[in-house]
Design an enzyme around this catalytic site. Structure first.
Site, PDB file in Angstrom:
ATOM      1  CB  THR A 179      80.799  30.355  80.834  1.00 13.37           C
ATOM      2  OG1 THR A 179      81.094  31.637  80.286  1.00 13.37           O
ATOM      3  CG2 THR A 179      81.196  30.341  82.292  1.00 13.37           C
TER       4      THR A 179
ATOM      5  CG  ASN B  99      87.880  38.465  74.988  1.00 10.39           C
ATOM      6  OD1 ASN B  99      88.861  37.733  75.092  1.00 10.39           O
ATOM      7  ND2 ASN B  99      87.380  39.126  76.007  1.00 10.39           N
TER       8      ASN B  99
ATOM      9  CB  SER C 278      79.657  31.473  72.999  1.00 11.86           C
ATOM     10  OG  SER C 278      79.473  31.166  74.347  1.00 11.86           O
TER      11      SER C 278
ATOM     12  CG  HIS D 174      76.289  35.039  72.848  1.00 15.46           C
ATOM     13  ND1 HIS D 174      76.758  36.279  73.197  1.00 15.46           N
ATOM     14  CD2 HIS D 174      76.917  34.161  73.663  1.00 15.46           C
ATOM     15  CE1 HIS D 174      77.622  36.151  74.197  1.00 15.46           C
ATOM     16  NE2 HIS D 174      77.741  34.880  74.495  1.00 15.46           N
TER      17      HIS D 174
ATOM     18  CB  THR E  60      65.277  18.480  77.960  1.00 11.34           C
ATOM     19  OG1 THR E  60      64.791  17.402  78.765  1.00 11.34           O
ATOM     20  CG2 THR E  60      64.550  18.490  76.625  1.00 11.34           C
TER      21      THR E  60
ATOM     22  CB  CYS F  32      85.251  51.451  82.001  1.00 15.15           C
ATOM     23  SG  CYS F  32      84.709  53.114  81.954  1.00 15.15           S
TER      24      CYS F  32
HETATM   25  N1  PLP Z   1      85.889  33.202  75.889  1.00 12.82           N
HETATM   26  C1  PLP Z   1      85.961  34.311  75.140  1.00 12.82           C
HETATM   27  C2  PLP Z   1      87.198  34.582  74.336  1.00 12.82           C
HETATM   28  C3  PLP Z   1      84.913  35.215  75.129  1.00 12.82           C
HETATM   29  O1  PLP Z   1      84.996  36.326  74.383  1.00 12.82           O
HETATM   30  C4  PLP Z   1      83.770  34.934  75.916  1.00 12.82           C
HETATM   31  C5  PLP Z   1      82.678  35.907  75.989  1.00 12.82           C
HETATM   32  O2  PLP Z   1      82.905  37.112  76.060  1.00 12.82           O
HETATM   33  C6  PLP Z   1      83.734  33.754  76.662  1.00 12.82           C
HETATM   34  C7  PLP Z   1      84.813  32.921  76.632  1.00 12.82           C
HETATM   35  C8  PLP Z   1      82.530  33.391  77.502  1.00 12.82           C
HETATM   36  O3  PLP Z   1      81.453  33.155  76.657  1.00 12.82           O
HETATM   37  P1  PLP Z   1      79.945  33.028  77.234  1.00 12.82           P
HETATM   38  O4  PLP Z   1      79.749  34.225  78.101  1.00 12.82           O
HETATM   39  O5  PLP Z   1      79.098  33.050  76.025  1.00 12.82           O
HETATM   40  O6  PLP Z   1      79.857  31.778  77.995  1.00 12.82           O
END
Ligand code: PLP
Length: 651
Positions: A73, A161, A209, A211, A247, A336
């Site tokens: 993001t 996603n 990202s 995670h 930092t 949902c």
């Molecule tokens: N873009 C895509 C395709 C994603 O799947 C996500 C998270 O679901 C994001 C952007 C945003 O990532 P984050 O929430 O780790 O900043």
């Protein structure tokens, strides 16, 4: 409790053990500030440089730059700000820049939201233009070709996603070859799953990202092509060569480094061929368990790690609930809420019918998945199918489902209630306020338990009802309350047990029914499950001590061993559950009204502790009972997920 099977990898992943170790080591042994010039700082900086070099090699960034940040993001904001500031400068200097901010119709919300925000904040007044996708979810290149001459900035993604659909980045690049537009590709779902060679593309910005691929939350990267315009989002101490101050998140960088090392060195993550095999196994189990299932993205154009599907007659909430009960975590393919599933804008953009878009489920895993987990997931999927079949929610041959429901049963859709009055001995049923969209569900439920419809009546239109309907040992009496407001009284002999109304105020029933008859409304906002005239008069604050946390539950069960745990999840959730812990009475919320008279009339009123998956339905049940005068009713706050330890302890 059975072991959790986590199949929501596109939302986030667990953290790779080597990444946890690396983060701990960074915090314990390598805690320096990489901007410090002493040895402790230099050691930290060396670690950071190693991770950066690894990322550059893996992503093939060539002479481009990799910056660490907090996640995609932030990366998206930075890319959008950079592109828009450059466009403003170019425009101010009289250069032709194009007027469109083009973004794929299936982009993550962060992209259009960031475009709209910075466009407004910078006063650019450019037009946001959605780039359509085809039925497979891929960008419409002909539409892009038509927009390219006007495009100032183009935002697309590497893989989606919700569906896992992989974009044709080569095709998009070729379509933009002659355009001066800047180009961002959201690579979040592509990391570790798609070959990326960013330096050899015309992509200007690519956010990531950590995670989404086994690193912790709060660490990400942004690729910026050499020569692409750049404006820092965060100014301060000049870290990251002045391009992103603050930092650095050294524990996050170290953990991300461990994931990148695993990718680069191989041997940790499953190769694509195995992931395709896993998907085939899951898909086969889903097809066997859920007749009529449709997959919402073509397998040959999607990542093997994402399955998106819909099942006729089942909402995404019902599927999520049943999977959750079997300890399989999946997510709705659309936003949902409890009562109503909003359709998925991704599936809508692909032109899928509304029912598929609003009932979609996403099952996603990561390249760390093991054969053992997939096999166990398949077994649980089959268990979920059996549970849904036994509850009559999947199309099954007549009268084969177990445990026929009887008494009154509530079915809800978008806040409207349909009530079924079921007489088990005669297998006769009266339907009150039938909703068209629930037709298939009701037919399947009645068919699978061998019920016949004796009558359908409506609280908005009493004309068809006649005066009374006799079915089994019951009579349903019709009462006109006011224009277009009708009530139906379910009686045994002269005694009114239940009154069903639509939107009429309770007071309209005064004098027509005893004040302790249960009143069942046609709309969610009127009451949770059922009420009575007496309860409405008493009203009052009923929430005090209603929610028990796990400690309060343990205390209550110790002080009142006769307390009854009541599972208000639907029967298919209960059946999908792998048994364990203390025995509980099964009273699905849809059947609460059928059980209320028994509890109210009992000589002893032991504490009733309602529980469900998240605590919402159990709170409704406990509130309903308290209003009706059963003061000893409680709800397990936070649901089974938070209180499983206490429930097992109490066994
Ligand atoms: N873009 C895509 C395709 C994603 O799947 C996500 C998270 O679901 C994001 C952007 C945003 O990532 P984050 O929430 O780790 O900043």
């Amino acid at each position: 409790m059975s072991k959790e099977i986590y199949l929501d990898g596109n939302a986030t992943t667990c953290v790779l053990p080597a990444a946890i170790d690396a983060a701990v080591q960074a915090m314990r042994d390598c805690f320096g500030n990489p901007s410090s010039t002493h040895a402790t700082g230099l050691k930290a900086k060396a670690m950071m440089d190693i991770v950066r070099q690894r990322a550059k090699r893996l992503l093939g960034v060539g002479s481009g730059r990799i910056m660490f940040n907090s996640g995609a993001t932030e990366g998206i904001q930075t890319a959008v700000l950079s592109a828009l500031c450059a466009l403003r400068e170019r425009r101010d200097s009289g250069e032709a820049t194009g007027s469109l901010l083009v973004y794929g119709a299936t982009e993550h919300k962060a992209v259009p939201e960031a475009l709209a925000h910075w466009n407004r904040l910078l006063g650019l007044g450019l037009e946001l233009k959605k780039l359509p996708v085809d039925a497979d979810g891929r960008h419409d290149l002909a539409a892009l070709r038509a927009l390219a001459p006007q495009a100032a900035f183009v935002c697309t993604m590497a893989a989606n996603n919700e569906t896992g659909v992989v974009s044709d980045l080569v095709g998009i690049g070729a379509t933009l070859a002659a355009s001066k537009a800047l180009w961002m590709v959201d690579c979040v779902q592509g990391l570790g799953k798609l070959p990326l060679d960013l330096g050899n593309t015309r992509i200007d910005y690519a956010p990531f990202s950590g995670h989404k691929l086994y690193a912790p939350k709060g660490i990400g990267m942004l690729y910026v092509r050499e020569g692409a315009p750049y404006t820092p989002l965060v100014m301060g101490g000049g870290q990251e060569a002045g391009l992103r101050s603050g930092t650095e998140n050294m524990a996050g960088i170290a953990a991300l480094g461990a994931v990148l090392a695993a990718l680069e060195e191989g041997g940790t993550f499953r190769p694509p061929a195995e992931l395709y095999g896993f998907r085939d196994k899951l898909a086969a189990s889903l097809r066997a368990a859920l007749p009529g299932i449709v997959f919402n993205a073509p397998f040959d154009k999607a990542l093997p790690t994402t399955l998106n599907f819909s099942v006729p007659g089942l909402s995404s909430k019902e599927l999520l609930d049943v999977f959750d009960a079997a300890n399989v975590r999946v997510s709705a393919g659309s936003a949902c809420s409890a009562a109503k599933a909003a359709p998925s804008y991704v599936l809508d953009a692909m032109g899928l019918p509304a029912w598929r878009s609003s009932s979609a489920v996403r099952m996603s895993f990561g390249p760390l998945a093991s054969e053992e987990i997939i096999i166990e997931a398949c077994a649980r999927i089959e268990r979920c199918g059996q549970a849904l079949r036994a509850a009559g929610l999947l199309d099954v041959p007549a009268a084969t489902a177990a445990n026929a429901p009887e008494g009154v049963l509530q079915l809800s859709l978008a806040g409207n209630h349909t009530w079924l009055l079921l007489d088990a001995p005669s297998r006769q049923c009266v339907v009150i306020d039938h909703q068209e969209e629930l037709g298939e569900r009701i037919d399947s439920l009645l068919r699978s338990h061998g019920y016949q419809v004796a009558a359908r009546v409506s609280t908005h239109d009493g004309a068809a009802a006649g005066d009374s309907i006799v079915f089994g040992a019951h009579t349903v009496r019709h009462v006109t309350l006011e224009a277009h407001q009708h009530a139906y009284l379910l009686c045994r002999g002269d005694k009114v047990d239940y009154a069903f109304t639509g939107l009429a105020p309770w007071s309209a029933l005064a004098g027509r029914i005893p004040d302790d008859a249960l009143v069942c409304a046609g709309r969610e906002e009127l009451n949770a499950c059922c009420t009575s005239l007496r309860a409405e008069e008493i009203g009052g604050a009923l929430g005090v001590d209603l929610n028990l946390d796990s400690i309060a539950l343990a205390r209550l069960l110790e002080a009142h061993p006769q307390a009854v745990l009541v599972d208000v999840r639907e029967v298919y959730e209960q059946a999908a559950c792998i048994p364990g812990g203390r025995a509980a009475q099964s009273v699905p919320l849809s059947r609460l009204a059928a059980f209320v008279p028994g509890w109210l009339d009992a000589a002893e009123q032991p504490p009733l502790v309602f529980f469900c998956r998240s605590g919402n339905r159990s709170a409704k049940a406990a509130q309903c009972l308290r209003r009706l005068g059963y003061r000893n009713a409680y709800s397990l706050g936070g649901g089974i997920a938070l209180a499983s330890a206490a429930l097992a302890l109490a066994a």
